[in-house]
Design a protein around this motif. Structure first.
Motif, PDB file in Angstrom:
ATOM      1  N   ARG A 126       0.805  -1.216   0.000  1.00 54.34           N
ATOM      2  CA  ARG A 126       0.000   0.000   0.000  1.00 54.34           C
ATOM      3  C   ARG A 126       0.843   1.275   0.000  1.00 54.34           C
ATOM      4  O   ARG A 126       0.620   2.177  -0.811  1.00 54.34           O
ATOM      5  CB  ARG A 126      -0.938   0.028   1.207  1.00 54.34           C
ATOM      6  N   GLU A 127       1.817   1.378   0.892  1.00 53.53           N
ATOM      7  CA  GLU A 127       2.585   2.616   1.011  1.00 53.53           C
ATOM      8  C   GLU A 127       3.355   2.935  -0.261  1.00 53.53           C
ATOM      9  O   GLU A 127       3.328   4.072  -0.744  1.00 53.53           O
ATOM     10  CB  GLU A 127       3.543   2.543   2.199  1.00 53.53           C
ATOM     11  N   GLN A 163       0.954   3.979  -2.999  1.00 54.64           N
ATOM     12  CA  GLN A 163       0.446   5.339  -2.831  1.00 54.64           C
ATOM     13  C   GLN A 163       1.470   6.383  -3.264  1.00 54.64           C
ATOM     14  O   GLN A 163       1.107   7.372  -3.904  1.00 54.64           O
ATOM     15  CB  GLN A 163       0.006   5.575  -1.382  1.00 54.64           C
ATOM     16  N   SER A 175       1.632   6.137  -7.114  1.00 57.87           N
ATOM     17  CA  SER A 175       0.388   6.570  -7.764  1.00 57.87           C
ATOM     18  C   SER A 175       0.246   8.091  -7.774  1.00 57.87           C
ATOM     19  O   SER A 175      -0.514   8.635  -8.576  1.00 57.87           O
ATOM     20  CB  SER A 175      -0.835   5.937  -7.095  1.00 57.87           C
ATOM     21  N   ARG A 176       0.965   8.767  -6.899  1.00 53.92           N
ATOM     22  CA  ARG A 176       0.976  10.240  -6.923  1.00 53.92           C
ATOM     23  C   ARG A 176       1.982  10.757  -7.949  1.00 53.92           C
ATOM     24  O   ARG A 176       1.824  11.847  -8.486  1.00 53.92           O
ATOM     25  CB  ARG A 176       1.314  10.795  -5.542  1.00 53.92           C
ATOM     26  N   LEU A 201      -7.067   0.144   1.291  1.00 55.56           N
ATOM     27  CA  LEU A 201      -7.480   0.768   0.032  1.00 55.56           C
ATOM     28  C   LEU A 201      -8.686   0.019  -0.535  1.00 55.56           C
ATOM     29  O   LEU A 201      -8.905  -1.145  -0.230  1.00 55.56           O
ATOM     30  CB  LEU A 201      -6.341   0.730  -0.983  1.00 55.56           C
ATOM     31  N   ASP A 250      -9.959   3.864  -4.716  1.00 52.80           N
ATOM     32  CA  ASP A 250      -8.614   4.391  -4.476  1.00 52.80           C
ATOM     33  C   ASP A 250      -7.660   3.979  -5.595  1.00 52.80           C
ATOM     34  O   ASP A 250      -6.886   4.788  -6.092  1.00 52.80           O
ATOM     35  CB  ASP A 250      -8.051   3.879  -3.148  1.00 52.80           C
TER      36      ASP A 250
END
Length: 187
Positions: free
Chosen positions: A58-59, A62, A65-66, A91, A95
């Motif tokens: 996840r981290e 994220q 994905s930015r 998520l 998301d």
């Protein structure tokens, strides 16, 4: 099918926060050598990126994905087009729509990887790397080693990791860093 771990690592084996995006006190160590050291297909993924699948925790997902959807160029287009599996308990599908071709895992990471027919490329995502290490599933490591010693932080190979022998496939200097490729040694 192969499981390939790619990552930035210091001479003392630390992989924590190479770009500074996590905001740790010693983060950003990879960027101190210039952006050109890390940009593009530095891990020589080539067709593996086009035909395989990226696996993220996840981290890391994220952070990526930015950054990646807004990037331009041939490598960015390939990263954005690649299928992405995301391991997360927090998520949801809404998301993951933030980065094209991202899909939440609906089962355990290890089980998913064991059933995957494509090459799996794990980027960052140290908790996933450690889970796969514990199951002796990693076939290859592609590492960019930086001439930095941090002394503290999360290590690629933690204390208590399974013993294993690796074979060096290649090591080449690329400016201030060394790209090395290791695979599981054959008996």
């Amino acid at each position: 099918m192969s499981i390939i771990v790619i990552g930035f690592v210091t001479l003392d084996g630390i992989v924590s926060d190479p770009t500074g995006s996590e905001g740790t006190p010693r983060g950003g160590w990879a960027l101190r050598h210039g952006r050109e050291v890390i940009d593009g297909d530095k891990f020589r993924l080539g067709r593996t990126l086009d035909e395989g699948v990226l696996l993220f925790g996840r981290e890391t997902w994220q952070i990526f994905s930015r950054l990646w959807p807004g990037r331009e160029g041939q490598f960015a287009a390939r990263m954005n087009a690649a299928p992405k599996l995301v391991a997360s308990r927090t998520l949801n599908a809404t998301d993951t729509a933030a980065w094209a071709n991202s899909e939440l895992l609906d089962s355990d990471v290890v089980d998913t990887v064991k059933q995957e027919s494509r090459d799996v490329i794990v980027i960052g995502s140290l908790s996933i790397v450690h889970q796969l290490m514990a199951e002796d599933l990693i076939d290859e490591y592609r590492l960019l080693t930086f001439p930095t010693v941090l002394g503290t932080g999360d290590r690629l190979f933690p204390d208590g990791a399974l013993h294993g022998e690796l074979e060096c496939l290649s090591a080449e200097q690329a400016g201030p860093v060394v790209l090395s490729r290791y695979r599981r040694a054959t008996a």
